[in-house]
Design a protein around this motif. Structure first.
Motif, PDB file in Angstrom:
ATOM      1  N   GLY A 181      -5.018   8.607  13.542  1.00 10.03           N
ATOM      2  CA  GLY A 181      -5.850   9.360  12.609  1.00 10.03           C
ATOM      3  C   GLY A 181      -5.014  10.085  11.573  1.00 10.03           C
ATOM      4  N   ALA A 182      -3.938   9.435  11.140  1.00 10.36           N
ATOM      5  CA  ALA A 182      -2.977  10.064  10.227  1.00 10.36           C
ATOM      6  C   ALA A 182      -3.155   9.539   8.807  1.00 10.36           C
ATOM      7  CB  ALA A 182      -1.551   9.811  10.701  1.00 10.36           C
ATOM      8  N   ASP A 183      -3.208  10.445   7.865  1.00 13.68           N
ATOM      9  CA  ASP A 183      -3.493  10.152   6.457  1.00 13.68           C
ATOM     10  C   ASP A 183      -2.199   9.843   5.704  1.00 13.68           C
ATOM     11  OD1 ASP A 183      -4.727   9.999   3.990  1.00 13.68           O
ATOM     12  OD2 ASP A 183      -5.006  12.171   3.782  1.00 13.68           O
ATOM     13  N   PHE A 184      -1.573   8.708   6.062  1.00 16.43           N
ATOM     14  CA  PHE A 184      -0.340   8.282   5.399  1.00 16.43           C
ATOM     15  C   PHE A 184      -0.476   6.811   5.073  1.00 16.43           C
ATOM     16  CE2 PHE A 184       3.962   7.113   4.573  1.00 16.43           C
ATOM     17  CZ  PHE A 184       4.585   8.271   4.137  1.00 16.43           C
ATOM     18  N   HIS A 185       0.001   6.422   3.880  1.00 15.56           N
ATOM     19  CA  HIS A 185      -0.252   5.086   3.358  1.00 15.56           C
ATOM     20  C   HIS A 185       1.002   4.500   2.721  1.00 15.56           C
ATOM     21  CE1 HIS A 185      -4.561   6.359   3.494  1.00 15.56           C
ATOM     22  NE2 HIS A 185      -4.006   7.522   3.193  1.00 15.56           N
ATOM     23  N   ILE A 186       1.323   3.264   3.093  1.00 14.60           N
ATOM     24  CA  ILE A 186       2.351   2.490   2.384  1.00 14.60           C
ATOM     25  C   ILE A 186       1.592   1.422   1.613  1.00 14.60           C
ATOM     26  CG2 ILE A 186       4.429   1.079   2.567  1.00 14.60           C
ATOM     27  CD1 ILE A 186       4.966   2.386   5.282  1.00 14.60           C
ATOM     28  N   GLY A 187       1.306   1.711   0.367  1.00 14.49           N
ATOM     29  CA  GLY A 187       0.371   0.914  -0.424  1.00 14.49           C
ATOM     30  C   GLY A 187      -0.969   1.631  -0.388  1.00 14.49           C
ATOM     31  N   LEU A 188      -1.320   2.280  -1.498  1.00 12.21           N
ATOM     32  CA  LEU A 188      -2.481   3.171  -1.532  1.00 12.21           C
ATOM     33  C   LEU A 188      -3.664   2.491  -2.208  1.00 12.21           C
ATOM     34  CD1 LEU A 188      -3.246   6.132  -0.789  1.00 12.21           C
ATOM     35  CD2 LEU A 188      -2.684   6.740  -3.158  1.00 12.21           C
ATOM     36  N   ASP A 189      -4.819   2.548  -1.548  1.00  9.09           N
ATOM     37  CA  ASP A 189      -6.032   1.984  -2.125  1.00  9.09           C
ATOM     38  C   ASP A 189      -6.467   2.827  -3.326  1.00  9.09           C
ATOM     39  OD1 ASP A 189      -9.149   1.705  -2.323  1.00  9.09           O
ATOM     40  OD2 ASP A 189      -8.482   0.011  -1.099  1.00  9.09           O
ATOM     41  N   PRO A 190      -6.915   2.189  -4.408  1.00  4.38           N
ATOM     42  CA  PRO A 190      -7.333   2.952  -5.592  1.00  4.38           C
ATOM     43  C   PRO A 190      -8.423   3.985  -5.313  1.00  4.38           C
ATOM     44  CG  PRO A 190      -7.058   0.644  -6.172  1.00  4.38           C
ATOM     45  CD  PRO A 190      -6.917   0.727  -4.678  1.00  4.38           C
TER      46      PRO A 190
ATOM     47  N   PRO B 283      13.783   3.113 -11.254  1.00  4.26           N
ATOM     48  CA  PRO B 283      12.531   3.721 -11.722  1.00  4.26           C
ATOM     49  C   PRO B 283      12.643   5.234 -11.817  1.00  4.26           C
ATOM     50  CG  PRO B 283      12.353   3.117  -9.413  1.00  4.26           C
ATOM     51  CD  PRO B 283      13.668   2.578  -9.886  1.00  4.26           C
ATOM     52  N   GLY B 284      12.062   5.818 -12.855  1.00  5.06           N
ATOM     53  CA  GLY B 284      11.994   7.265 -12.952  1.00  5.06           C
ATOM     54  C   GLY B 284      10.883   7.800 -12.065  1.00  5.06           C
ATOM     55  N   ALA B 285      10.874   9.099 -11.854  1.00 12.56           N
ATOM     56  CA  ALA B 285       9.847   9.702 -11.007  1.00 12.56           C
ATOM     57  C   ALA B 285       8.445   9.445 -11.548  1.00 12.56           C
ATOM     58  CB  ALA B 285      10.103  11.199 -10.876  1.00 12.56           C
ATOM     59  N   GLU B 286       8.328   9.351 -12.870  1.00 11.64           N
ATOM     60  CA  GLU B 286       7.022   9.125 -13.493  1.00 11.64           C
ATOM     61  C   GLU B 286       6.417   7.777 -13.108  1.00 11.64           C
ATOM     62  OE1 GLU B 286       9.509  11.658 -16.365  1.00 11.64           O
ATOM     63  OE2 GLU B 286       9.810   9.899 -15.086  1.00 11.64           O
ATOM     64  N   GLU B 287       7.265   6.850 -12.683  1.00 11.29           N
ATOM     65  CA  GLU B 287       6.748   5.544 -12.266  1.00 11.29           C
ATOM     66  C   GLU B 287       5.751   5.684 -11.121  1.00 11.29           C
ATOM     67  OE1 GLU B 287       6.343   1.442 -12.603  1.00 11.29           O
ATOM     68  OE2 GLU B 287       7.576   2.752 -13.877  1.00 11.29           O
ATOM     69  N   SER B 288       5.952   6.708 -10.298  1.00 11.15           N
ATOM     70  CA  SER B 288       5.063   6.900  -9.148  1.00 11.15           C
ATOM     71  C   SER B 288       3.653   7.309  -9.557  1.00 11.15           C
ATOM     72  CB  SER B 288       5.650   7.943  -8.193  1.00 11.15           C
ATOM     73  OG  SER B 288       5.619   9.243  -8.783  1.00 11.15           O
ATOM     74  N   TRP B 289       3.454   7.661 -10.824  1.00 13.96           N
ATOM     75  CA  TRP B 289       2.110   8.003 -11.305  1.00 13.96           C
ATOM     76  C   TRP B 289       1.269   6.759 -11.587  1.00 13.96           C
ATOM     77  CZ3 TRP B 289       3.947  11.589 -15.916  1.00 13.96           C
ATOM     78  CH2 TRP B 289       4.668  12.671 -15.401  1.00 13.96           C
ATOM     79  N   THR B 290       1.890   5.596 -11.629  1.00 10.82           N
ATOM     80  CA  THR B 290       1.188   4.395 -12.064  1.00 10.82           C
ATOM     81  C   THR B 290       0.432   3.735 -10.910  1.00 10.82           C
ATOM     82  OG1 THR B 290       3.022   2.866 -11.602  1.00 10.82           O
ATOM     83  CG2 THR B 290       3.027   4.002 -13.751  1.00 10.82           C
ATOM     84  N   PRO B 291      -0.681   3.059 -11.216  1.00 12.59           N
ATOM     85  CA  PRO B 291      -1.406   2.350 -10.154  1.00 12.59           C
ATOM     86  C   PRO B 291      -0.592   1.225  -9.537  1.00 12.59           C
ATOM     87  CG  PRO B 291      -2.380   1.908 -12.320  1.00 12.59           C
ATOM     88  CD  PRO B 291      -1.392   3.007 -12.513  1.00 12.59           C
ATOM     89  N   GLU B 292       0.290   0.603 -10.331  1.00 14.01           N
ATOM     90  CA  GLU B 292       1.099  -0.487  -9.796  1.00 14.01           C
ATOM     91  C   GLU B 292       2.038   0.008  -8.696  1.00 14.01           C
ATOM     92  OE1 GLU B 292      -0.416  -1.469 -13.742  1.00 14.01           O
ATOM     93  OE2 GLU B 292       0.792   0.233 -13.042  1.00 14.01           O
ATOM     94  N   TRP B 293       2.679   1.143  -8.943  1.00 12.65           N
ATOM     95  CA  TRP B 293       3.567   1.722  -7.929  1.00 12.65           C
ATOM     96  C   TRP B 293       2.766   2.132  -6.696  1.00 12.65           C
ATOM     97  CZ3 TRP B 293       8.821   2.756  -7.282  1.00 12.65           C
ATOM     98  CH2 TRP B 293       9.139   3.644  -6.249  1.00 12.65           C
ATOM     99  N   ARG B 294       1.687   2.816  -6.891  1.00 15.50           N
ATOM    100  CA  ARG B 294       0.918   3.330  -5.765  1.00 15.50           C
ATOM    101  C   ARG B 294       0.423   2.227  -4.846  1.00 15.50           C
ATOM    102  NH1 ARG B 294      -2.966   7.837  -8.764  1.00 15.50           N
ATOM    103  NH2 ARG B 294      -1.316   9.372  -9.212  1.00 15.50           N
TER     104      ARG B 294
END
Length: 376
Positions: free
Chosen positions: A191-200, A237-248
């Protein structure tokens, strides 16, 4: 003082004060802290803001990209397969992934991937961040290249590709992608809220990381053919890359895990608590002891710092002088997130935040919190 939400056992009340002070000072914008003891959550607190503009409070269910703290979830996934007898850390990688034997890598063992000693610490150029979103392309690239140093002879931090390397071994054994295996076998049962590959559908509760200040040394002065530069530019990748849907949405088991302190501490409580949490049994004591099989101990040629690596996790050494002697397994993420597991006292501690500091692996915020937890 900044208001801190959540619950905390009386003996850990100082953690809320420390978190409040870092939010007040601006060292933290938004953050969460969690501690488990004997598999039970005794601290679950959060405070501050989910955005740099401070318009949205950090909530109970805010999640954030935790960078390399993700690696501990990849390690745990591999340990689960080792527990089941389908993965042997001392077996050659090519036994599971035959293509990996190319270019002199036939003798590299799975433990070398786990312990950052494989010689394959990043992708060879040319490589782009977009390439690592493509699983087949990126793992084929890793399989084709040659190691950059003699495998097994010292560590070189596998900064961005470790999840691809271990993840492909997992996929060849199990058939599932790392993110799916982790979700179905570990996160959901707990029941842990952790994701490797996040659903939109989850994007709305993500707190974008706040990029760290620029590095204060001249990369141009370093050897362009050295392992350090090749690792941190393969790709970069810069930290801002993590804001993108592709990275998430990608499967980047070394760097794109999304969660909060509650989920990180709960999952790693499996390791701290002898392999079982709330009736969910994933590991035996014997498998947990595999973590403490030393793979490297010395100055890492990518990090430039002394690190003692076990089977995935880092182990207690001179690198963590703020921890008392004991059997610890730990790691952290770019900008400050961290997880520390105390096997002896069955404690897991996690700190997750959005404002990234300049450190590659942790900083004073997490250290001060950890000292408070482990001083007892």
């Amino acid at each position: 003082m900044a208001e801190i939400h959540g619950t905390s056992a009386p003996e850990y009340s100082k953690l809320g004060e420390l978190l409040s002070s870092t939010v007040d000072s601006g060292k933290d914008v938004g953050a969460s802290v969690s501690v488990t003891v004997d598999g039970e959550t005794v601290v679950d607190i959060w405070g501050g803001w989910a955005d740099e503009a401070k318009t949205t409070p950090w909530s109970e269910n805010t999640i954030v990209n935790v960078w390399s703290t993700t690696k501990t979830m990849t390690f745990l996934s591999a340990l689960v397969l080792a527990e089941r007898g389908t993965l042997n850390f001392h077996e050659k990688v090519a036994t599971y992934w035959p293509e990996f034997a190319q270019n002199g890598k036939g003798d590299i063992e799975v433990r070398h991937l786990m312990g950052h000693t494989s010689g394959v610490s990043a992708w060879e150029q040319p490589v782009t961040t977009e390439d690592i979103y493509d699983w087949e392309k990126s793992t084929s690239m890793l399989a084709a290249q040659a190691p950059w140093w003699t495998p097994g002879e010292g560590s070189g931090y596998h900064a961005l590709n470790q999840g691809h390397l271990i993840g492909e071994v997992i996929r060849r054994i199990d058939g599932r992608m790392l993110g799916d295996f982790f979700a179905e076998e570990i996160a959901r049962p707990l029941g842990a809220d952790f994701h490797i590959g996040l659903d939109p559908t989850e994007f709305g509760r993500v707190s974008n990381v706040i990029p760290p200040p620029p590095l204060d040394f001249d990369l141009a002065a370093l050897d362009p053919n050295g392992v350090l530069i090749k690792t941190f530019t393969g790709p970069a990748p810069g930290a801002e890359e993590s804001w993108t849907p592709e990275w998430r949405q990608a499967c980047i088991g070394a760097a794109n895990g999304h969660g909060n302190a509650r989920s990180v501490a709960r999952i790693q409580a499996i390791v701290a608590n002898g392999g079982t949490v709330d009736g969910v049994s994933l590991l035996s004591a014997e498998t947990i002891q595999m973590i403490f099989e030393e793979q490297a101990h010395g100055v890492d040629q990518v990090l430039g710092l002394p690190v003692r690596f076990g089977m995935g996790y880092a182990l207690h050494s001179e690198a963590v002088p703020y921890l008392p002697e004991g059997n610890y397994a730990y790691w952290g993420g770019w900008g400050g997130s961290s997880i520390i597991v105390d096997i002896d006292r069955k404690i897991s501690f996690a700190y997750v935040m959005n404002r990234m500091d300049e450190g590659l692996l942790g900083d004073t915020r997490g250290i001060n919190l950890a000292q408070e937890v482990f001083k007892r």
